[in-house]
Write a protein that holds these residues in place. Structure first.
Motif, PDB file in Angstrom:
ATOM      1  N   LEU A  88       0.913  -1.423  -0.055  1.00 31.03           N
ATOM      2  CA  LEU A  88      -0.437   0.023   0.288  1.00 31.03           C
ATOM      3  C   LEU A  88       0.889   1.820  -0.023  1.00 31.03           C
ATOM      4  N   MET A  89       2.211   0.862   0.564  1.00 34.36           N
ATOM      5  CA  MET A  89       2.925   2.650   0.749  1.00 34.36           C
ATOM      6  C   MET A  89       4.016   2.503  -0.533  1.00 34.36           C
ATOM      7  N   SER A  90       4.189   1.554  -1.354  1.00 36.94           N
ATOM      8  CA  SER A  90       4.549   1.559  -2.196  1.00 36.94           C
ATOM      9  C   SER A  90       3.293   2.059  -3.368  1.00 36.94           C
ATOM     10  N   ARG A  91       2.088   1.650  -3.505  1.00 33.97           N
ATOM     11  CA  ARG A  91       1.273   2.137  -4.124  1.00 33.97           C
ATOM     12  C   ARG A  91       0.576   3.603  -4.067  1.00 33.97           C
ATOM     13  N   ARG A  92       0.501   4.048  -3.202  1.00 28.80           N
ATOM     14  CA  ARG A  92       0.734   5.064  -2.044  1.00 28.80           C
ATOM     15  C   ARG A  92       1.818   6.252  -2.880  1.00 28.80           C
ATOM     16  N   MET A  93       2.512   6.111  -2.685  1.00 29.75           N
ATOM     17  CA  MET A  93       4.176   7.035  -3.187  1.00 29.75           C
ATOM     18  C   MET A  93       4.008   7.167  -4.836  1.00 29.75           C
ATOM     19  N   GLU A  94       3.590   6.126  -5.171  1.00 31.78           N
ATOM     20  CA  GLU A  94       3.463   5.877  -6.915  1.00 31.78           C
ATOM     21  C   GLU A  94       2.142   7.055  -7.316  1.00 31.78           C
ATOM     22  N   LYS A  95       0.843   7.113  -6.766  1.00 34.75           N
ATOM     23  CA  LYS A  95      -0.148   7.822  -6.914  1.00 34.75           C
ATOM     24  C   LYS A  95       0.350   8.924  -6.607  1.00 34.75           C
ATOM     25  N   LEU A  96       0.842   9.456  -5.957  1.00 38.49           N
ATOM     26  CA  LEU A  96       1.366  11.151  -5.441  1.00 38.49           C
ATOM     27  C   LEU A  96       2.371  11.481  -6.380  1.00 38.49           C
ATOM     28  N   GLY A  97       2.964  10.676  -7.175  1.00 43.85           N
ATOM     29  CA  GLY A  97       4.230  11.014  -8.059  1.00 43.85           C
ATOM     30  C   GLY A  97       5.864  11.049  -7.296  1.00 43.85           C
ATOM     31  N   LYS A  98       5.709   9.994  -5.402  1.00 41.34           N
ATOM     32  CA  LYS A  98       6.852  10.190  -5.638  1.00 41.34           C
ATOM     33  C   LYS A  98       8.167   8.789  -5.764  1.00 41.34           C
ATOM     34  N   LEU A  99       6.982   8.065  -6.803  1.00 37.84           N
ATOM     35  CA  LEU A  99       7.358   6.830  -6.982  1.00 37.84           C
ATOM     36  C   LEU A  99       7.529   6.468  -8.399  1.00 37.84           C
ATOM     37  N   LYS A 100       8.233   5.784  -9.051  1.00 39.55           N
ATOM     38  CA  LYS A 100       7.946   5.909 -10.683  1.00 39.55           C
ATOM     39  C   LYS A 100       7.238   4.370 -10.574  1.00 39.55           C
ATOM     40  N   PRO A 101       6.117   3.925 -11.293  1.00 38.76           N
ATOM     41  CA  PRO A 101       6.576   2.778 -10.909  1.00 38.76           C
ATOM     42  C   PRO A 101       6.423   1.701 -12.099  1.00 38.76           C
ATOM     43  N   ILE A 102       6.246   0.468 -11.422  1.00 34.20           N
ATOM     44  CA  ILE A 102       7.409  -0.530 -12.305  1.00 34.20           C
ATOM     45  C   ILE A 102       6.032  -2.416 -12.197  1.00 34.20           C
ATOM     46  N   PRO A 103       5.940  -3.232 -12.524  1.00 35.71           N
ATOM     47  CA  PRO A 103       5.557  -3.854 -13.225  1.00 35.71           C
ATOM     48  C   PRO A 103       5.485  -4.855 -11.715  1.00 35.71           C
ATOM     49  N   ASP A 104       4.959  -5.475 -11.179  1.00 35.81           N
ATOM     50  CA  ASP A 104       4.078  -6.550  -9.988  1.00 35.81           C
ATOM     51  C   ASP A 104       5.211  -7.616 -10.390  1.00 35.81           C
ATOM     52  N   ASP A 105       5.816  -7.799 -12.213  1.00 37.02           N
ATOM     53  CA  ASP A 105       5.624  -9.633 -11.930  1.00 37.02           C
ATOM     54  C   ASP A 105       7.201  -9.233 -11.951  1.00 37.02           C
ATOM     55  N   LEU A 106       8.201  -7.927 -11.856  1.00 38.89           N
ATOM     56  CA  LEU A 106       9.761  -7.568 -11.707  1.00 38.89           C
ATOM     57  C   LEU A 106       9.564  -7.882 -10.687  1.00 38.89           C
ATOM     58  N   PHE A 107       9.511  -8.079  -9.355  1.00 36.43           N
ATOM     59  CA  PHE A 107      10.235  -8.284  -8.442  1.00 36.43           C
ATOM     60  C   PHE A 107       9.716  -8.613  -7.182  1.00 36.43           C
ATOM     61  N   ASP A 108       9.890  -9.430  -6.230  1.00 34.61           N
ATOM     62  CA  ASP A 108       9.499 -10.487  -5.072  1.00 34.61           C
ATOM     63  C   ASP A 108      10.070  -9.132  -3.812  1.00 34.61           C
ATOM     64  N   ILE A 109       8.891  -9.508  -2.417  1.00 36.01           N
ATOM     65  CA  ILE A 109       8.807  -8.344  -1.607  1.00 36.01           C
ATOM     66  C   ILE A 109       9.646  -9.609  -0.307  1.00 36.01           C
ATOM     67  N   THR A 110      10.201  -8.717  -0.116  1.00 32.92           N
ATOM     68  CA  THR A 110      11.057 -10.159   0.999  1.00 32.92           C
ATOM     69  C   THR A 110      10.936  -9.006   2.393  1.00 32.92           C
ATOM     70  N   ILE A 111      10.417 -10.067   3.343  1.00 33.20           N
ATOM     71  CA  ILE A 111       9.752  -9.090   5.276  1.00 33.20           C
ATOM     72  C   ILE A 111      11.303  -9.166   6.254  1.00 33.20           C
ATOM     73  N   VAL A 112      11.890  -8.150   6.264  1.00 35.50           N
ATOM     74  CA  VAL A 112      13.905  -8.565   6.875  1.00 35.50           C
ATOM     75  C   VAL A 112      13.246  -8.765   8.455  1.00 35.50           C
ATOM     76  N   THR A 113      11.963  -8.009   8.611  1.00 35.30           N
ATOM     77  CA  THR A 113      12.116  -8.073  10.554  1.00 35.30           C
ATOM     78  C   THR A 113      10.965  -9.389  10.615  1.00 35.30           C
ATOM     79  N   GLY A 114      10.733  -8.995  12.038  1.00 31.36           N
ATOM     80  CA  GLY A 114       9.693 -10.123  12.860  1.00 31.36           C
ATOM     81  C   GLY A 114      10.150 -11.609  12.869  1.00 31.36           C
TER      82      GLY A 114
END
Length: 538
Positions: free
Chosen positions: A408-434
């Motif tokens: 959600l934070m990634s999409r939020r920043m894309e919508k606000l113009g703070k990040l450039k959109p990239i295809p979802d199938d290009l990357f995986d998200i790995t959680i490194v805490t918890g």
């Protein structure tokens, strides 16, 4: 989801699902009364002017706040990346390099790394951290909370269990969420006031029931709203389209139902405090009895026998040290309550319950036992044991909190113009805490134990010869989640220093012969010059 213009349709659905929620809500209110009554108040219409009871003990409210802060730092650590973006395993790196060259692969990986840092910095500037603390307080007391992270940059919110209902598929996937909120008529456009017939409510301006229903519709989420019994059409009301249906992708719903403990087949989760509610209740009762017992014990009452020679009024009005006519042996007696032994037993039980609850809430006074010599190893092992007992919660949060939040934070920043959109199938998200951090911490302890054992057995010099120091340093840094770039020398830098040292050593070895060789060379040059002159003369 066809549009139905019937009155109170969403409210009727909310009331129906609220009956399923009732046992969980009743339990949550009882726990909240022992910790922080404002978390889940007894009165659902609670506001800043409402009155609520105060617990007799402070371990509950202090423990909830302390544990929520610790969970917040564990899930969303300060000044550290808690999620990594990596090229998806579907992407063949060799084919990628063949198509775009090594620079293309490096550019993609650099872009993903910069994306991580940008999201981390943006997260610290938003209200995610204080809002997340509200989440972790709620899941301790009620086991459930609804998080709202709007994609348009609006204010993040959290809804308590008494303000929403949820429907899950066999206790797993969320199918439907309905939120009960309130809105003042004076804040609404004129078209909405006319549509919902709220003209008569403008003068009082009391909050009007406002329902939001989010339902899963195939591969998307659809959100519809109902105000004062009037459901808004799909296109909304008025030129601004107030109340228009919101459509969200399946993996980007801004409403996240967070649970502490998953129950198979149940729509709601169980709270953290449920597992030791008996200790908290006993501490409440004992603290109340001790307080009342002490108040009775310190109270002073003097009794005078009726019809005796002692005048009660004279006794009551006598100053300290005054001389009065009285038969203190027979007529006057002070009220005494012999409860010292009972109060001492209760006090000992109270201290034991406080220690146990402090342990449950991960508070320092609970982790460190009372003793003359408490070793750091004892505390470290106990903390590690407590963290491992919370591993199942971290696993649930990884899936239902951290991953949705980072998306959600990634999409939020894309919508606000703070990040450039990239295809979802290009990357995986790995959680490194918890949970991941717990595994790295345990692995780090094993590595340190191993290296200490080698050092004690073979000595430092032999240990350095036996291991690959660069690989071991990188592994320890990964376990600590510490960036060693620019701090620890690379293998290339070490090799360059080694070659430079060898060259300096060779120069030092040749230095004793440098002066004689220079003298011989000079003589040869001079002789060569003299021979040239002689030749010219001939």
């Amino acid at each position: 989801m066809p549009y139905n213009q019937g009155r109170n349709r969403i409210k009727a659905r909310y009331d129906k699902l609220a009956r399923i929620r009732e046992p969980f809500l009743t339990r949550a209110k009882a726990i909240s009364a022992l910790t922080d009554p404002s978390l889940i108040p007894e009165d659902d219409n609670f506001d800043g002017t409402s009155d609520y009871p105060t617990p007799w003990q402070s371990v509950g409210p202090t423990g909830v706040s302390s544990f929520a802060n610790k969970m917040g730092l564990a899930i969303f650590p300060l000044q550290a990346t808690w999620a990594q973006f990596k090229l998806t395993s579907v992407v063949d790196k060799d084919e990628f390099v063949a198509a775009y060259g090594p620079q293309g692969l490096q550019a993609i990986e650099t872009m993903l790394s910069l994306r991580e840092e940008a999201i981390r910095e943006y997260t610290e500037t938003t209200y995610l951290r204080p809002t997340a603390n509200e989440w972790f307080e709620q899941v301790q007391v009620s086991g459930n909370v609804l998080a709202y992270i709007p994609l348009d940059g609006g204010e993040m919110r959290s809804f308590k269990l008494n303000r929403f209902v949820v429907k899950r598929n066999h206790g797993n996937e969320v199918l439907e969420i309905i939120i009960k909120d309130g809105i003042r008529p004076s804040t609404l456009p004129d078209e909405v006031i006319n549509f919902c017939a709220l003209s008569d409510s403008l003068e009082a301006d009391e909050p009007v029931e406002f329902y939001t229903m989010i339902r899963r519709d195939g591969d998307r989420w659809v959100a519809a709203q109902e105000l004062s019994g009037h459901e808004f059409p799909e296109e909304g009301v008025g030129e601004a389209g107030f109340g228009a249906w919101d459509i969200y992708p399946l993996d980007a719903c801004p409403y996240i139902h967070i649970r502490w403990k998953k129950i198979d087949g149940a729509d709601y989760g169980m709270p953290y405090i449920e597992s030791f509610l008996g200790d908290l209740y006993n501490l409440e009762v004992i603290t109340m009895c001790l307080s009342q017992g002490v108040q009775i014990s310190v109270r002073t009452l003097i009794g005078v026998t009726p019809g005796g020679v002692t005048d009660p009024e004279e006794v009551a009005s006598a100053a300290n040290g005054a001389v009065i006519t009285a038969d203190f042996m027979n007529d006057v007696k002070a009220l005494q309550i012999d409860k010292a032994l009972d109060l001492r037993i209760a006090k000992e039980l109270q201290q034991e319950l406080k220690r146990e609850l402090s342990l449950r809430f991960r508070m320092k006074q609970g982790i460190q036992r009372q003793g003359e010599r408490v070793t750091a190893t004892e505390i470290q092992e106990l903390v590690q044991d407590l963290n491992e007992n919370t591993g199942s919660v971290f696993a649930l949060f990884m899936r239902e909190v951290q991953t949705p939040v980072i998306k959600l934070m990634s999409r939020r920043m894309e919508k606000l113009g703070k990040l450039k959109p990239i295809p979802d199938d290009l990357f995986d998200i790995t959680i490194v805490t918890g949970l991941e951090a717990l595994g790295r911490g345990r692995e780090l302890q094993k590595d340190l134990t191993f290296i200490n054992t080698l050092t004690q057995t073979f000595g430092p010099e032999m240990t350095l010869r036996l291991i690959h120091t660069d690989a071991f340093i990188k592994k320890m840094a990964a376990g600590m989640q510490y960036d060693i770039t620019g701090i620890v020398k690379t293998a290339e830098e070490l090799q360059a220093e080694k070659e430079e040292a060898m060259q300096n050593q060779q120069l030092q070895m040749m230095s004793p012969y440098a002066a004689p060789m220079a003298s011989v060379a000079n003589k040869l040059i001079e002789q060569g010059g003299d021979n040239g002159n002689n030749t010219e003369q001939r």
